[in-house]
Design an enzyme around this catalytic site. Structure first.
Site, mmCIF file in Angstrom:
data_model
loop_
_atom_site.group_PDB
_atom_site.id
_atom_site.type_symbol
_atom_site.label_atom_id
_atom_site.label_comp_id
_atom_site.label_asym_id
_atom_site.label_seq_id
_atom_site.Cartn_x
_atom_site.Cartn_y
_atom_site.Cartn_z
ATOM 1 N N ARG A 53 0.845 -1.189 0.000
ATOM 2 C CA ARG A 53 0.000 0.000 0.000
ATOM 3 C C ARG A 53 0.882 1.241 0.000
ATOM 4 O O ARG A 53 1.874 1.313 0.727
ATOM 5 C CB ARG A 53 -0.908 0.009 1.231
ATOM 6 C CG ARG A 53 -1.870 1.210 1.262
ATOM 7 C CD ARG A 53 -2.655 1.265 2.555
ATOM 8 N NE ARG A 53 -3.471 2.475 2.620
ATOM 9 C CZ ARG A 53 -3.947 3.000 3.747
ATOM 10 N NH1 ARG A 53 -3.689 2.432 4.893
ATOM 11 N NH2 ARG A 53 -4.670 4.108 3.726
ATOM 12 N N TYR A 55 0.590 5.542 0.219
ATOM 13 C CA TYR A 55 -0.309 6.669 0.449
ATOM 14 C C TYR A 55 0.450 7.818 1.097
ATOM 15 O O TYR A 55 1.575 7.656 1.601
ATOM 16 C CB TYR A 55 -1.504 6.263 1.314
ATOM 17 C CG TYR A 55 -1.169 5.741 2.690
ATOM 18 C CD1 TYR A 55 -1.308 6.546 3.817
ATOM 19 C CD2 TYR A 55 -0.733 4.429 2.870
ATOM 20 C CE1 TYR A 55 -1.029 6.065 5.086
ATOM 21 C CE2 TYR A 55 -0.452 3.939 4.133
ATOM 22 C CZ TYR A 55 -0.601 4.761 5.236
ATOM 23 O OH TYR A 55 -0.306 4.280 6.476
ATOM 24 N N ASP A 57 0.675 10.510 4.106
ATOM 25 C CA ASP A 57 0.204 10.589 5.483
ATOM 26 C C ASP A 57 0.984 11.670 6.219
ATOM 27 O O ASP A 57 2.196 11.537 6.433
ATOM 28 C CB ASP A 57 0.384 9.239 6.180
ATOM 29 C CG ASP A 57 -0.148 9.246 7.599
ATOM 30 O OD1 ASP A 57 -1.145 9.960 7.846
ATOM 31 O OD2 ASP A 57 0.425 8.551 8.451
ATOM 32 N N GLU A 62 4.122 7.071 2.638
ATOM 33 C CA GLU A 62 4.171 5.836 3.428
ATOM 34 C C GLU A 62 4.014 4.632 2.520
ATOM 35 O O GLU A 62 3.059 4.550 1.739
ATOM 36 C CB GLU A 62 3.086 5.834 4.504
ATOM 37 C CG GLU A 62 3.159 4.629 5.411
ATOM 38 C CD GLU A 62 2.580 4.892 6.791
ATOM 39 O OE1 GLU A 62 2.427 3.925 7.549
ATOM 40 O OE2 GLU A 62 2.280 6.056 7.110
ATOM 41 N N THR A 65 4.647 -3.134 3.219
ATOM 42 C CA THR A 65 4.811 -4.421 2.543
ATOM 43 C C THR A 65 3.438 -5.085 2.511
ATOM 44 O O THR A 65 2.547 -4.713 3.278
ATOM 45 C CB THR A 65 5.779 -5.346 3.303
ATOM 46 O OG1 THR A 65 5.144 -5.830 4.499
ATOM 47 C CG2 THR A 65 7.062 -4.619 3.665
#
Length: 248
Positions: A53, A55, A57, A62, A65
Protein backbone atom coordinates in the site's frame (compact mmCIF):
# COMPACT_ATOMS: atom_id res chain seq x y z
CA UNK A 1 3.64 -10.31 9.33
CA UNK A 2 4.29 -7.06 7.53
CA UNK A 3 5.90 -3.67 7.88
CA UNK A 4 5.33 -0.05 7.01
CA UNK A 5 7.74 2.85 6.67
CA UNK A 6 7.02 6.56 6.65
CA UNK A 7 9.44 8.35 4.31
CA UNK A 8 10.37 12.00 4.51
CA UNK A 9 10.46 13.60 1.05
CA UNK A 10 12.12 16.84 0.02
CA UNK A 11 13.43 18.38 -3.18
CA UNK A 12 15.61 21.24 -4.42
CA UNK A 13 15.23 22.87 -7.84
CA UNK A 14 17.54 25.64 -8.98
CA UNK A 15 18.64 26.23 -5.40
CA UNK A 16 15.12 26.61 -4.01
CA UNK A 17 13.09 24.13 -1.97
CA UNK A 18 10.25 22.41 -3.82
CA UNK A 19 6.77 22.13 -2.33
CA UNK A 20 6.80 19.00 -0.19
CA UNK A 21 3.08 18.34 -0.58
CA UNK A 22 3.23 18.69 -4.37
CA UNK A 23 6.33 16.52 -4.52
CA UNK A 24 4.74 13.66 -2.57
CA UNK A 25 1.60 13.89 -4.68
CA UNK A 26 3.75 13.78 -7.82
CA UNK A 27 5.64 10.72 -6.56
CA UNK A 28 2.44 8.83 -5.79
CA UNK A 29 0.87 9.82 -9.12
CA UNK A 30 3.88 8.60 -11.10
CA UNK A 31 3.93 5.27 -9.27
CA UNK A 32 0.20 4.82 -9.91
CA UNK A 33 0.76 5.46 -13.62
CA UNK A 34 3.64 2.99 -13.86
CA UNK A 35 2.23 0.04 -11.89
CA UNK A 36 -1.12 -1.77 -11.96
CA UNK A 37 -3.00 -0.89 -8.79
CA UNK A 38 -6.32 -0.74 -7.01
CA UNK A 39 -7.72 2.27 -5.14
CA UNK A 40 -8.13 2.05 -1.39
CA UNK A 41 -11.91 2.41 -1.19
CA UNK A 42 -11.83 2.74 2.61
CA UNK A 43 -9.35 5.59 2.62
CA UNK A 44 -6.54 7.32 0.77
CA UNK A 45 -3.78 5.79 -1.30
CA UNK A 46 -3.52 2.78 -3.58
CA UNK A 47 -2.70 -0.92 -3.37
CA UNK A 48 0.03 -1.95 -5.81
CA UNK A 49 0.04 -5.18 -7.76
CA UNK A 50 2.48 -6.76 -5.28
CA UNK A 51 0.04 -6.18 -2.40
CA UNK A 52 1.85 -3.16 -0.95
CA UNK A 53 0.00 0.00 0.00
CA UNK A 54 1.24 3.49 -0.89
CA UNK A 55 -0.31 6.67 0.45
CA UNK A 56 0.41 10.16 1.73
CA UNK A 57 0.20 10.59 5.48
CA UNK A 58 0.93 13.82 7.36
CA UNK A 59 3.25 15.23 4.67
CA UNK A 60 5.09 11.91 4.30
CA UNK A 61 5.03 9.12 1.74
CA UNK A 62 4.17 5.84 3.43
CA UNK A 63 4.94 2.49 1.82
CA UNK A 64 3.95 -0.84 3.33
CA UNK A 65 4.81 -4.42 2.54
CA UNK A 66 2.03 -6.91 1.81
CA UNK A 67 1.13 -9.45 4.45
CA UNK A 68 3.61 -12.34 4.28
CA UNK A 69 4.35 -15.43 6.33
CA UNK A 70 8.14 -15.26 6.67
CA UNK A 71 10.74 -12.56 7.42
CA UNK A 72 12.63 -13.11 4.17
CA UNK A 73 9.67 -11.83 2.17
CA UNK A 74 9.34 -8.81 4.48
CA UNK A 75 12.90 -7.83 3.51
CA UNK A 76 12.24 -8.42 -0.19
CA UNK A 77 9.19 -6.18 -0.20
CA UNK A 78 10.92 -3.46 1.81
CA UNK A 79 13.65 -3.40 -0.83
CA UNK A 80 11.04 -3.41 -3.61
CA UNK A 81 9.35 -0.39 -2.03
CA UNK A 82 12.70 1.42 -1.90
CA UNK A 83 13.24 0.86 -5.62
CA UNK A 84 9.73 1.94 -6.56
CA UNK A 85 10.07 5.23 -4.67
CA UNK A 86 13.63 5.84 -5.94
CA UNK A 87 12.53 5.22 -9.52
CA UNK A 88 9.77 7.82 -9.25
CA UNK A 89 12.20 10.33 -7.71
CA UNK A 90 14.66 9.77 -10.57
CA UNK A 91 11.88 10.40 -13.11
CA UNK A 92 11.14 13.78 -11.54
CA UNK A 93 14.82 14.72 -11.60
CA UNK A 94 15.19 13.66 -15.24
CA UNK A 95 12.12 15.62 -16.29
CA UNK A 96 13.67 18.85 -15.05
CA UNK A 97 16.91 18.15 -16.96
CA UNK A 98 19.39 19.02 -14.26
CA UNK A 99 19.28 21.46 -11.41
CA UNK A 100 16.80 19.29 -9.53
CA UNK A 101 17.40 16.83 -6.70
CA UNK A 102 14.71 14.78 -4.98
CA UNK A 103 15.42 13.02 -1.69
CA UNK A 104 13.33 10.18 -0.25
CA UNK A 105 14.65 9.48 3.26
CA UNK A 106 13.83 6.38 5.29
CA UNK A 107 15.70 7.56 8.38
CA UNK A 108 12.91 8.07 10.92
CA UNK A 109 14.25 10.85 13.16
CA UNK A 110 14.73 14.56 12.52
CA UNK A 111 18.07 16.06 13.55
CA UNK A 112 16.95 19.68 13.11
CA UNK A 113 15.89 20.03 16.74
CA UNK A 114 12.16 19.72 16.11
CA UNK A 115 11.94 16.41 18.06
CA UNK A 116 10.05 14.96 15.09
CA UNK A 117 10.07 11.23 14.43
CA UNK A 118 8.51 9.04 11.74
CA UNK A 119 7.30 5.49 12.09
CA UNK A 120 8.84 2.22 10.98
CA UNK A 121 6.19 -0.19 12.18
CA UNK A 122 5.81 -3.94 12.44
CA UNK A 123 2.62 -6.00 12.53
CA UNK A 124 2.29 -9.66 13.51
CA UNK A 125 -0.87 -11.75 13.31
CA UNK A 126 -0.92 -14.25 16.19
CA UNK A 127 -3.16 -16.31 18.46
CA UNK A 128 -1.39 -15.85 21.79
CA UNK A 129 -3.15 -14.31 24.77
CA UNK A 130 -2.14 -10.59 24.63
CA UNK A 131 -2.00 -10.45 28.44
CA UNK A 132 0.85 -12.98 28.42
CA UNK A 133 3.01 -11.00 25.99
CA UNK A 134 4.35 -8.01 28.02
CA UNK A 135 6.64 -9.85 30.51
CA UNK A 136 8.22 -11.81 27.66
CA UNK A 137 8.15 -9.31 24.80
CA UNK A 138 9.38 -6.20 26.63
CA UNK A 139 12.80 -7.69 27.56
CA UNK A 140 13.13 -8.97 23.99
CA UNK A 141 12.23 -5.62 22.43
CA UNK A 142 14.71 -3.76 24.62
CA UNK A 143 17.63 -6.14 24.02
CA UNK A 144 17.05 -6.63 20.29
CA UNK A 145 18.12 -3.01 19.86
CA UNK A 146 21.70 -4.30 20.05
CA UNK A 147 21.34 -6.05 16.68
CA UNK A 148 18.42 -4.17 15.10
CA UNK A 149 19.23 -0.57 15.99
CA UNK A 150 20.23 1.57 13.03
CA UNK A 151 22.94 3.43 14.93
CA UNK A 152 23.57 7.14 14.51
CA UNK A 153 23.53 10.37 16.46
CA UNK A 154 21.22 10.99 19.38
CA UNK A 155 18.46 13.22 17.94
CA UNK A 156 17.95 15.13 21.21
CA UNK A 157 21.51 15.40 22.59
CA UNK A 158 23.58 16.45 19.58
CA UNK A 159 26.87 14.68 18.81
CA UNK A 160 26.33 11.64 20.98
CA UNK A 161 26.36 8.20 19.37
CA UNK A 162 23.42 5.92 20.03
CA UNK A 163 22.48 2.40 18.99
CA UNK A 164 18.92 3.51 18.25
CA UNK A 165 17.97 7.11 17.37
CA UNK A 166 14.29 6.16 17.54
CA UNK A 167 14.72 5.05 21.18
CA UNK A 168 15.10 8.70 22.20
CA UNK A 169 11.40 9.13 21.39
CA UNK A 170 10.33 6.09 23.42
CA UNK A 171 9.51 6.97 27.02
CA UNK A 172 6.61 4.69 27.90
CA UNK A 173 6.77 0.97 28.68
CA UNK A 174 3.21 0.07 27.63
CA UNK A 175 0.70 2.40 25.99
CA UNK A 176 -2.06 2.51 23.39
CA UNK A 177 -0.86 5.90 22.12
CA UNK A 178 1.30 5.93 18.99
CA UNK A 179 2.01 9.65 18.65
CA UNK A 180 1.61 11.71 21.82
CA UNK A 181 2.71 9.71 24.85
CA UNK A 182 5.07 11.39 27.28
CA UNK A 183 6.28 14.93 27.66
CA UNK A 184 8.26 14.90 24.41
CA UNK A 185 5.64 13.12 22.36
CA UNK A 186 7.36 9.80 23.03
CA UNK A 187 6.07 6.35 22.21
CA UNK A 188 5.83 3.04 24.11
CA UNK A 189 8.08 0.01 23.97
CA UNK A 190 4.99 -2.19 23.69
CA UNK A 191 2.06 -0.74 21.77
CA UNK A 192 -1.27 -2.23 22.88
CA UNK A 193 -3.27 -1.49 19.70
CA UNK A 194 -4.92 -4.75 18.65
CA UNK A 195 -6.72 -4.12 15.35
CA UNK A 196 -6.91 -7.72 14.28
CA UNK A 197 -8.38 -7.24 10.77
CA UNK A 198 -9.03 -10.99 10.75
CA UNK A 199 -11.81 -13.29 11.84
CA UNK A 200 -11.55 -15.81 14.63
CA UNK A 201 -9.36 -15.78 17.73
CA UNK A 202 -6.53 -13.83 16.12
CA UNK A 203 -4.72 -10.78 17.46
CA UNK A 204 -2.48 -8.16 15.94
CA UNK A 205 0.79 -7.17 17.57
CA UNK A 206 1.63 -3.66 16.34
CA UNK A 207 5.15 -2.45 17.22
CA UNK A 208 6.25 1.15 16.71
CA UNK A 209 9.57 1.38 18.56
CA UNK A 210 11.96 0.26 15.81
CA UNK A 211 14.43 2.17 13.67
CA UNK A 212 14.07 2.35 9.92
CA UNK A 213 16.75 -0.04 8.69
CA UNK A 214 18.87 -0.38 5.57
CA UNK A 215 20.66 -3.54 6.70
CA UNK A 216 18.85 -6.53 5.23
CA UNK A 217 20.29 -8.77 7.97
CA UNK A 218 18.98 -6.49 10.71
CA UNK A 219 15.54 -6.39 9.04
CA UNK A 220 15.46 -10.18 8.89
CA UNK A 221 16.42 -10.52 12.55
CA UNK A 222 14.00 -7.81 13.64
CA UNK A 223 10.95 -9.56 12.20
CA UNK A 224 12.11 -13.17 12.49
CA UNK A 225 13.24 -13.08 16.13
CA UNK A 226 10.14 -11.20 17.26
CA UNK A 227 7.85 -13.66 15.48
CA UNK A 228 9.66 -16.54 17.19
CA UNK A 229 9.19 -14.96 20.63
CA UNK A 230 5.45 -14.49 20.01
CA UNK A 231 5.20 -18.08 18.75
CA UNK A 232 6.96 -19.35 21.86
CA UNK A 233 4.45 -17.53 24.06
CA UNK A 234 1.60 -19.17 22.14
CA UNK A 235 3.31 -22.57 22.30
CA UNK A 236 3.81 -22.32 26.07
CA UNK A 237 0.20 -21.21 26.51
CA UNK A 238 -1.04 -24.11 24.37
CA UNK A 239 1.11 -26.58 26.33
CA UNK A 240 -0.29 -25.27 29.63
CA UNK A 241 -3.83 -25.65 28.32
CA UNK A 242 -3.15 -29.25 27.33
CA UNK A 243 -1.61 -30.02 30.73
CA UNK A 244 -4.68 -28.55 32.46
CA UNK A 245 -6.97 -30.72 30.33
CA UNK A 246 -4.93 -33.82 31.16
CA UNK A 247 -5.13 -32.95 34.86
CA UNK A 248 -8.91 -32.68 34.63
Amino acid sequence: MGGETECAVTGIRRGAAMSRAELITDLCRRIARRYPHLPNLAGKGIFLCNGARLYEDCAKAEMTTPEVNNPYDVVRYFKAGERILAQAAEEIEAEHRGGCEVFVCRGNVDYSGSDTTWGSHESFLHRANPQLLPPVLIPHLVTRTIYTGSGGWHPLHGLEFTLSPRAAHTDQVVSSDSTNSGRRGGRPILHTRDETLARGDYHRLHLILGDSLYSETAMLLRFGATQLVVSLVRSEEHTSELQSLRHL
